[in-house]
Write a protein that holds these residues in place. Structure first.
Motif, PDB file in Angstrom:
ATOM      1  N   ASN A  71      44.110  60.997 -63.812  1.00 38.65           N
ATOM      2  CA  ASN A  71      42.675  60.750 -63.987  1.00 38.65           C
ATOM      3  C   ASN A  71      42.003  60.362 -62.675  1.00 38.65           C
ATOM      4  O   ASN A  71      40.967  59.702 -62.684  1.00 38.65           O
ATOM      5  CB  ASN A  71      42.405  59.723 -65.093  1.00 38.65           C
ATOM      6  CG  ASN A  71      42.833  58.317 -64.705  1.00 38.65           C
ATOM      7  OD1 ASN A  71      43.367  58.093 -63.615  1.00 38.65           O
ATOM      8  ND2 ASN A  71      42.591  57.354 -65.572  1.00 38.65           N
ATOM      9  N   ASN A  79      46.443  59.916 -72.700  1.00 38.00           N
ATOM     10  CA  ASN A  79      45.830  60.039 -74.019  1.00 38.00           C
ATOM     11  C   ASN A  79      46.563  60.975 -74.986  1.00 38.00           C
ATOM     12  O   ASN A  79      46.545  60.758 -76.179  1.00 38.00           O
ATOM     13  CB  ASN A  79      44.386  60.525 -73.889  1.00 38.00           C
ATOM     14  CG  ASN A  79      43.424  59.468 -73.367  1.00 38.00           C
ATOM     15  OD1 ASN A  79      42.290  59.760 -73.018  1.00 38.00           O
ATOM     16  ND2 ASN A  79      43.866  58.210 -73.293  1.00 38.00           N
ATOM     17  N   LYS A 122      36.978  56.931 -80.019  1.00 33.54           N
ATOM     18  CA  LYS A 122      37.860  56.998 -78.846  1.00 33.54           C
ATOM     19  C   LYS A 122      36.963  57.277 -77.647  1.00 33.54           C
ATOM     20  O   LYS A 122      36.373  58.350 -77.557  1.00 33.54           O
ATOM     21  CB  LYS A 122      38.903  58.106 -79.016  1.00 33.54           C
ATOM     22  CG  LYS A 122      39.524  58.614 -77.711  1.00 33.54           C
ATOM     23  CD  LYS A 122      40.288  57.538 -76.972  1.00 33.54           C
ATOM     24  CE  LYS A 122      41.015  58.043 -75.750  1.00 33.54           C
ATOM     25  NZ  LYS A 122      40.187  58.264 -74.556  1.00 33.54           N
ATOM     26  N   ASN A 123      36.840  56.297 -76.760  1.00 37.14           N
ATOM     27  CA  ASN A 123      35.835  56.388 -75.685  1.00 37.14           C
ATOM     28  C   ASN A 123      34.488  56.740 -76.325  1.00 37.14           C
ATOM     29  O   ASN A 123      33.750  57.564 -75.817  1.00 37.14           O
ATOM     30  CB  ASN A 123      36.188  57.425 -74.623  1.00 37.14           C
ATOM     31  CG  ASN A 123      37.495  57.124 -73.903  1.00 37.14           C
ATOM     32  OD1 ASN A 123      38.279  56.293 -74.353  1.00 37.14           O
ATOM     33  ND2 ASN A 123      37.730  57.778 -72.795  1.00 37.14           N
ATOM     34  N   ASN A 166      39.192  52.631 -79.533  1.00 37.13           N
ATOM     35  CA  ASN A 166      39.358  52.627 -78.081  1.00 37.13           C
ATOM     36  C   ASN A 166      37.999  52.784 -77.416  1.00 37.13           C
ATOM     37  O   ASN A 166      37.290  53.765 -77.654  1.00 37.13           O
ATOM     38  CB  ASN A 166      40.270  53.770 -77.640  1.00 37.13           C
ATOM     39  CG  ASN A 166      40.659  53.644 -76.175  1.00 37.13           C
ATOM     40  OD1 ASN A 166      41.594  52.920 -75.837  1.00 37.13           O
ATOM     41  ND2 ASN A 166      39.919  54.296 -75.305  1.00 37.13           N
ATOM     42  N   GLU A 167      37.647  51.780 -76.620  1.00 39.37           N
ATOM     43  CA  GLU A 167      36.355  51.791 -75.924  1.00 39.37           C
ATOM     44  C   GLU A 167      35.247  52.213 -76.888  1.00 39.37           C
ATOM     45  O   GLU A 167      34.522  53.181 -76.670  1.00 39.37           O
ATOM     46  CB  GLU A 167      36.406  52.664 -74.676  1.00 39.37           C
ATOM     47  CG  GLU A 167      37.330  52.078 -73.622  1.00 39.37           C
ATOM     48  CD  GLU A 167      37.138  52.650 -72.221  1.00 39.37           C
ATOM     49  OE1 GLU A 167      36.442  53.668 -72.067  1.00 39.37           O
ATOM     50  OE2 GLU A 167      37.672  52.051 -71.270  1.00 39.37           O
ATOM     51  N   GLU A 202      43.998  48.282 -69.649  1.00 39.01           N
ATOM     52  CA  GLU A 202      43.942  49.443 -68.757  1.00 39.01           C
ATOM     53  C   GLU A 202      43.467  48.987 -67.394  1.00 39.01           C
ATOM     54  O   GLU A 202      42.492  48.231 -67.285  1.00 39.01           O
ATOM     55  CB  GLU A 202      42.940  50.494 -69.261  1.00 39.01           C
ATOM     56  CG  GLU A 202      43.350  51.189 -70.514  1.00 39.01           C
ATOM     57  CD  GLU A 202      42.320  52.225 -70.952  1.00 39.01           C
ATOM     58  OE1 GLU A 202      41.726  52.921 -70.104  1.00 39.01           O
ATOM     59  OE2 GLU A 202      42.102  52.325 -72.174  1.00 39.01           O
TER      60      GLU A 202
HETATM   61  C1  DGJ Z   1      39.339  54.714 -70.478  1.00 39.25           C
HETATM   62  C2  DGJ Z   1      39.925  55.078 -71.808  1.00 39.25           C
HETATM   63  O1  DGJ Z   1      40.123  53.942 -72.592  1.00 39.25           O
HETATM   64  C3  DGJ Z   1      41.238  55.827 -71.640  1.00 39.25           C
HETATM   65  O2  DGJ Z   1      41.735  56.208 -72.897  1.00 39.25           O
HETATM   66  C4  DGJ Z   1      41.037  57.029 -70.736  1.00 39.25           C
HETATM   67  O3  DGJ Z   1      40.180  57.944 -71.334  1.00 39.25           O
HETATM   68  C5  DGJ Z   1      40.475  56.562 -69.404  1.00 39.25           C
HETATM   69  N1  DGJ Z   1      39.230  55.864 -69.612  1.00 39.25           N
HETATM   70  C6  DGJ Z   1      40.218  57.694 -68.439  1.00 39.25           C
HETATM   71  O4  DGJ Z   1      41.410  58.299 -68.057  1.00 39.25           O
END
Ligand code: DGJ
Length: 528
Positions: A357, A41, A108-109, A178-179, A323
């Motif tokens: 992560n 990130n 973002k998330n 993002n998410e 991802e």
């Molecule tokens: C999903 C997110 O889209 C990513 O950017 C990252 O935060 C991961 N989760 C966790 O590492």
């Protein structure tokens, strides 16, 4: 303002086309298989790129997914800084790698973490969602016209910058937000949003779904709040995407934090309003500029992975995996993804910035971890566009070793294919007369196969740590399957070149794929 480039400077824009079997991503005029890696990130700074490229090279990726953050391009309102983007473009070209930019805007998330400080600190102008009791929720509200406009304006500057500085389309796609979604609050209860929820669903949504215009609750029952938020999150993304597209045409991707793979009954739908699979019908109507939705896969459960891939590949939508966890056992899921026509596969967190992560992904990018991904990438590196061309037009099957390692079967025309795992290359399961040691991969979550059916009896087969057997799905009386020919070969300039024929031991116990990158062209037949 639309920037018009002379056609000689402006290469054909990347875009999706619908093939006979699967959609394809066209880049430089030909189908493109994006063997991706996604950076961590906070690797979106020039100084961090030296931690990224070595991993890109070691894995053999041809595409890098990299964040471009609102806070970094517009640190002060109206003042834009594209220094990182310029460095990224130059270094991507020097490394012969294409880019997918991830626009980390207001979401973002789901959080506003990557929004500039002038956005984060101005709650009056850029309001947060509100709980029922009026308390501020952490996420920005998608209902705010001011937030949408500011986010869209910044994204438009990024796209305009690409229009001016990327005529060769080093950037092949852009992910917007993002998410996106909202955790722990199904919908915004601020007055304007509450009024919208109390009113009828939008006419466009009613028409798109083929239902009468009615209240959210009447239309969607227990999913009313989720789908209400989905509509407004999707409209938000649509406005941002449109602002960018008016400057520069690129495929638009939206990625999803996932809920339950099988059911939305229990309420596990990921963040409310995000493009979880159950909300895709809402998103597709609300955001016509979005070309593709990508599941972010962080489950190691092979059945769940297959279910997610099925959801996102359904209805002839392009399948992209922006991802997936970067631990070795996720690598085998490239096979079921490609078997469903995926045009992008991308493990997350692929740089040497020192972050892991785990437990989502690997504890570290050690040699074994990189090898798990580089093996399929190297196999596909030369044949990627051939595979992408084939997947467009021919039926395909991809499978990965399941949770219990048991055999898997699949029917293609008159042939039944079986994938078996942890078998020695020599010998049959039923042989008791010849003792052998247990296979070293007996318990290992590795292995998978990829098959395309080129005509009724001809198949292209590859894989890793897998045995593939062919048999007649339904033999007529007295009819027996036989192998006519198995050619090992490769694609050179789009043409199949045979290296040798497999026969004898190499075919007597199925086609056994190990560590080596091998493509087989198999012609089956019968005798009576
Ligand atoms: C999903 C997110 O889209 C990513 O950017 C990252 O935060 C991961 N989760 C966790 O590492």
């Amino acid at each position: 303002m639309l920037l018009l480039l002379p056609t000689s400077l402006s290469a054909q824009a990347p875009h999706f086309v619908q093939g006979r079997e699967h959609p394809a991503l066209i880049v430089d005029g030909v189908p493109y298989l994006a063997l991706g890696v996604q950076a961590n990130n906070s690797s979106n700074y020039p100084a961090m790129l030296e931690t990224v490229w070595p991993v890109v090279r070691e894995i053999g990726a041809n595409t890098l997914l990299m964040p471009i953050a609102w806070e970094q391009v517009e640190p002060e309102e109206g003042h834009f800084d594209f220094a990182f983007l310029d460095t990224l473009l130059a270094e991507a070209r020097a490394n012969d790698v294409r880019l997918v930019l991830l626009w980390y805007g207001a979401f973002k998330n789901t959080s506003a973490a990557y929004a500039p400080q002038w956005v984060k600190t101005d709650g009056a102008r850029f309001p947060r969602m509100r709980h029922l009791d009026g308390r501020a929720h952490y996420a920005l509200s998608p209902h705010s016209a001011a937030t949408r406009a500011a986010d869209a304006h910044a994204f438009a500057q990024v796209m305009q910058h690409l229009a001016r500085h990327d005529p060769q389309h080093t950037v092949i796609m852009v992910q917007v937000q993002n998410e996106i979604g909202s955790y722990d609050l199904a919908r915004d209860h601020a007055p304007e949003a509450a009024t919208q929820f109390a009113g009828p669903i939008p006419q466009e949504l009613a028409e798109g779904l083929g239902i009468t215009r009615q209240s959210w609750e009447a239309a969607f029952g227990p999913r009313a709040e989720q789908f209400f938020t989905s509509w407004y999150m999707a409209r938000y993304v649509e406005e941002v995407a449109q602002a960018g597209l008016s400057h520069w045409e690129l495929p638009i991707l939206v990625n999803a934090a996932l809920g339950d793979p099988y059911t939305d009954e229990a309420g596990n739908i990921g963040p409310s309003g995000g493009p979880n699979w159950n909300a895709l019908p809402i998103w597709r109507i609300a955001a016509p500029s979005v070309d593709a939705y990508g599941p972010d896969i962080y489950t190691r459960d092979a059945d769940a992975v297959a279910a997610f891939l099925d959801h996102y590949a359904a209805d002839d939508w392009p399948l992209l995996v922006p991802e997936i966890g970067n631990a070795p056992e996720y690598a085998r899921f490239i096979w079921p993804a490609l078997g469903r026509g995926a045009v992008l596969f991308s493990p997350f967190g692929m740089d040497r910035s020192g972050y892991s992560n785990y437990p989502l992904g690997a504890t570290a990018l050690d040699e074994d971890t990189l090898a798990a991904f580089s093996a399929p990438y190297r196999l596909l590196a030369d044949a990627g566009s051939d595979w992408a061309r084939i997947a467009m037009a021919y039926p395909t099957w991809g499978t990965a070793r399941g949770n219990d390692g048991s055999d898997q079967t699949h029917t293609m025309g008159r042939w039944q294919l079986t994938a078996k795992y942890a078998r020695w290359q020599f010998g049959q399961d039923e042989w008791t007369w010849l003792e052998s040691d247990p296979h070293p991969l007996a318990e290992a979550p590795v292995g998978g196969a990829l098959v395309a059916q080129l005509d009724a009896d001809t198949f292209l087969v590859t894989g890793r740590h897998v045995r593939i057997e062919f048999d007649l799905a339904q033999a007529e009386a007295g009819e027996h399957a036989q192998l006519l020919e198995a050619q090992e070969g490769s694609f050179v300039n789009g043409e199949w070149i045979m290296r040798r024929r497999w026969n004898g031991d190499q075919i007597d116990y199925g086609f056994n794929f190990g560590d080596q990158p091998i493509w087989l062209r198999v012609e089956m037949g019968t005798y009576r």
